[in-house]
Design a protein around this motif. Structure first.
Motif, PDB file in Angstrom:
ATOM      1  N   LEU A 285      -8.658   7.375  12.269  1.00  0.00           N
ATOM      2  CA  LEU A 285      -7.460   6.613  11.804  1.00  0.00           C
ATOM      3  C   LEU A 285      -8.109   5.905  10.582  1.00  0.00           C
ATOM      4  N   VAL A 286      -7.214   5.651   9.604  1.00  0.00           N
ATOM      5  CA  VAL A 286      -7.749   5.008   8.430  1.00  0.00           C
ATOM      6  C   VAL A 286      -6.609   4.093   8.046  1.00  0.00           C
ATOM      7  N   VAL A 287      -6.931   2.697   8.029  1.00  0.00           N
ATOM      8  CA  VAL A 287      -5.631   1.836   7.236  1.00  0.00           C
ATOM      9  C   VAL A 287      -6.380   1.322   6.100  1.00  0.00           C
ATOM     10  N   SER A 288      -5.389   0.860   5.136  1.00  0.00           N
ATOM     11  CA  SER A 288      -5.503   0.503   3.845  1.00  0.00           C
ATOM     12  C   SER A 288      -5.518  -0.963   3.444  1.00  0.00           C
ATOM     13  N   ARG A 289      -6.356  -1.480   2.852  1.00  0.00           N
ATOM     14  CA  ARG A 289      -6.404  -2.840   2.293  1.00  0.00           C
ATOM     15  C   ARG A 289      -5.242  -2.915   1.021  1.00  0.00           C
ATOM     16  N   LYS A 290      -4.865  -4.132   0.890  1.00  0.00           N
ATOM     17  CA  LYS A 290      -3.814  -4.525  -0.045  1.00  0.00           C
ATOM     18  C   LYS A 290      -4.434  -3.985  -1.327  1.00  0.00           C
ATOM     19  N   SER A 291      -5.732  -3.978  -1.615  1.00  0.00           N
ATOM     20  CA  SER A 291      -6.490  -3.541  -2.892  1.00  0.00           C
ATOM     21  C   SER A 291      -6.110  -2.114  -3.397  1.00  0.00           C
ATOM     22  N   ILE A 292      -5.676  -1.342  -2.307  1.00  0.00           N
ATOM     23  CA  ILE A 292      -5.303   0.160  -2.692  1.00  0.00           C
ATOM     24  C   ILE A 292      -4.348   0.224  -3.856  1.00  0.00           C
TER      25      ILE A 292
ATOM     26  N   ASP B  51     -12.871   6.082  -5.888  1.00  0.00           N
ATOM     27  CA  ASP B  51     -13.777   5.850  -4.759  1.00  0.00           C
ATOM     28  C   ASP B  51     -12.894   4.978  -3.726  1.00  0.00           C
ATOM     29  N   LEU B  52     -12.420   5.767  -2.544  1.00  0.00           N
ATOM     30  CA  LEU B  52     -11.454   5.207  -1.530  1.00  0.00           C
ATOM     31  C   LEU B  52     -12.266   4.140  -0.777  1.00  0.00           C
ATOM     32  N   LEU B  53     -13.144   4.076  -0.201  1.00  0.00           N
ATOM     33  CA  LEU B  53     -13.955   3.415   0.797  1.00  0.00           C
ATOM     34  C   LEU B  53     -13.902   2.074   0.574  1.00  0.00           C
ATOM     35  N   PRO B  54     -13.727   1.165  -0.567  1.00  0.00           N
ATOM     36  CA  PRO B  54     -13.613  -0.017  -0.659  1.00  0.00           C
ATOM     37  C   PRO B  54     -12.407  -0.788  -0.424  1.00  0.00           C
ATOM     38  N   HIS B  55     -11.401   0.365  -0.418  1.00  0.00           N
ATOM     39  CA  HIS B  55      -9.944  -0.179  -0.221  1.00  0.00           C
ATOM     40  C   HIS B  55      -9.546   0.286   1.218  1.00  0.00           C
ATOM     41  N   VAL B  56     -10.196   0.681   2.079  1.00  0.00           N
ATOM     42  CA  VAL B  56      -9.807   1.324   3.583  1.00  0.00           C
ATOM     43  C   VAL B  56     -10.713   0.796   4.581  1.00  0.00           C
ATOM     44  N   ILE B  57     -10.183   0.850   5.855  1.00  0.00           N
ATOM     45  CA  ILE B  57     -11.071   0.944   6.931  1.00  0.00           C
ATOM     46  C   ILE B  57     -10.829   1.798   7.705  1.00  0.00           C
ATOM     47  N   CYS B  58     -11.958   2.732   8.021  1.00  0.00           N
ATOM     48  CA  CYS B  58     -11.717   3.896   8.782  1.00  0.00           C
ATOM     49  C   CYS B  58     -11.911   3.545  10.420  1.00  0.00           C
ATOM     50  N   ASN B  59     -11.428   3.852  11.290  1.00  0.00           N
ATOM     51  CA  ASN B  59     -11.695   3.724  12.532  1.00  0.00           C
ATOM     52  C   ASN B  59     -11.896   5.226  13.291  1.00  0.00           C
ATOM     53  N   TYR B  60     -13.109   5.635  13.589  1.00  0.00           N
ATOM     54  CA  TYR B  60     -13.379   6.880  14.152  1.00  0.00           C
ATOM     55  C   TYR B  60     -13.256   6.525  16.004  1.00  0.00           C
ATOM     56  N   ILE B  61     -12.362   7.388  16.085  1.00  0.00           N
ATOM     57  CA  ILE B  61     -11.994   7.327  17.465  1.00  0.00           C
ATOM     58  C   ILE B  61     -12.657   8.651  18.602  1.00  0.00           C
TER      59      ILE B  61
END
Length: 408
Positions: free
Chosen positions: A248-255, A267-277
């Motif tokens: 599950l990936v949610v995005s920051r407003k910075s995206i 580089d996507l990682l600074p702009h999202v939080i990944c939640n591994y279920i």
């Protein structure tokens, strides 16, 4: 996260942000209200899910050398996990074979052997029975058959899984599949260190807590002054990577600053939080500089209580004032956001459901991550795990079909 996954997720987010879209389930899912408070239902969950499936019980850094050990419980069943001389792990029932006392009482430590405090029966690190005081009283006993009961255990990506019931050896790599395995490998979790840990006992069913971790729909409403302003509410990507695992990936407003760029170049990682279920009850959250591992366990007897363990991982333990400040700032924000805000709503939810007015709750098409959890549980509790693999069209889920259970 692997590079090809970043590109795919970026493409989807850029599309969704323009069209106010997200990954949708095929239909709404009714969830029986009793599943959050009924003791008989909870007992079936404990027996069919938690006592027979791998549960994350530790981070590798907690077992940092031969003889290091931790004690845990899985819905009341006591476990002892021990690092062996060759670097591997063994897990045992933390119960003496003589009269059933716990062999190790401390939560963690380092030992050369384990001595039961009741009658001093002593066990080697590999669980074999080493010594019986006044052993003439047991001269008919085959000692080789009275070692500690061994339990399945495996270690991968810095996480330690164990099963509370004896059975076949664990193969976590096979269980989570190649894509989840590749993503977790890319983060090098095994090179991180546990720097802070906390356990919370809450007056909520464990699924109330789990639902909160799976809910990108609530962000601006529950967290209007904390994290809500920094994230895009109700916009997420969900990839079901196997029967028990999803990303599950949610995005920051910075995206929004990069959404006009080529997805192959960002580089996507600074702009999202990944939640591994990692079902049934573990969530690995990826932040820019740290990881959080959340494990939620039902109470051994009370359907309306649970225990939640938070492990906070950094690449290295803080050594400077600035690093300590980062840890403390993020820890306080995390605890306030989750324990005060998320669980504040959860406590009120739990207080309302058992009174019978509401027979079922509804998970919307835009709450596909919650449907993944409840569909998985429904399939297990129905006794037909094949139901969890029923086919469905795109876009959700993208791999294994829609895990949709029926309220009962």
């Amino acid at each position: 996260m692997q590079r090809h996954v970043q590109i795919d997720v970026a493409e989807r987010f850029f599309k969704y942000l323009k069209g106010r879209d997200t990954d949708f389930a095929q239909r709404e899912l009714p969830i029986a209200a009793k599943s959050y408070f009924d003791d008989e239902y909870a007992a079936r969950e404990r027996d069919l899910v938690f006592r027979t499936r791998p549960i994350v019980v530790a981070h590798s850094s907690e077992l940092d050398g031969p003889g290091s050990f931790v004690t845990r419980d899985i819905v009341g069943a006591p476990l002892l996990i021990v690092r062996q001389a060759d670097g591997t792990l063994k897990a045992f029932s933390n119960v003496c074979r003589h009269r059933g006392a716990k062999v190790a009482l401390e939560g963690a430590g380092c030992a050369q052997r384990f001595k039961c405090p009741y009658h001093a029966w002593t066990y080697n690190l590999d669980g074999s029975l080493k010594n019986i005081p006044f052993d003439e009283g047991f001269d008919g006993l085959d000692r080789s058959q009275y070692g500690l009961i061994e339990l399945p255990v495996d270690e991968r990506h810095g996480l330690v899984w164990a099963v509370a019931t004896p059975g076949e050896p664990l193969d976590i790599a096979a269980m989570i599949g190649d894509e989840m395995d590749g993503d977790l490998s890319a983060f090098e979790l095994d090179k991180y260190t546990l720097v802070r840990e906390a356990t919370y006992e809450e007056d909520m069913n464990w699924k109330v807590v789990a639902d909160g971790f799976l809910d990108p729909y609530h962000l601006q409403f529950v967290h209007p002054k904390t994290v809500g302003p920094f994230f895009n509410t109700n916009v997420y990507t969900l990839d079901v990577l196997g029967p028990d695992v999803a990303r599950l990936v949610v995005s920051r407003k910075s995206i929004h600053d990069i959404r006009e760029q080529d997805p192959a170049e960002v580089d996507l990682l600074p702009h999202v939080i990944c939640n591994y279920i990692l079902l049934p009850n573990t969530f690995v959250a990826v932040e820019p500089r740290h990881f959080e591992v959340w494990t939620i366990s039902p109470h051994p007897t009370d359907a309306q209580k649970c225990k939640v363990t938070l492990r906070f991982l950094l690449r290295n333990a803080p050594t400077t004032e600035r690093e300590e400040s980062y840890l403390e700032k993020n820890w306080k924000l995390l605890v306030h956001t989750v324990v005060d805000e998320d669980w504040g709503v959860g406590r009120a939810l739990q207080a309302g459901l058992p009174h019978g007015q509401v027979k079922e709750t509804i998970s919307g098409r835009n709450e596909a991550p919650i449907q993944f959890l409840h569909g998985n549980l429904a399939a297990i509790l129905s006794g037909d795990a094949a139901d969890a693999m029923a086919g469905a069209d795109e876009p959700y889920p993208r791999r294994y079909g829609n895990l949709v259970g029926e309220a009962s």
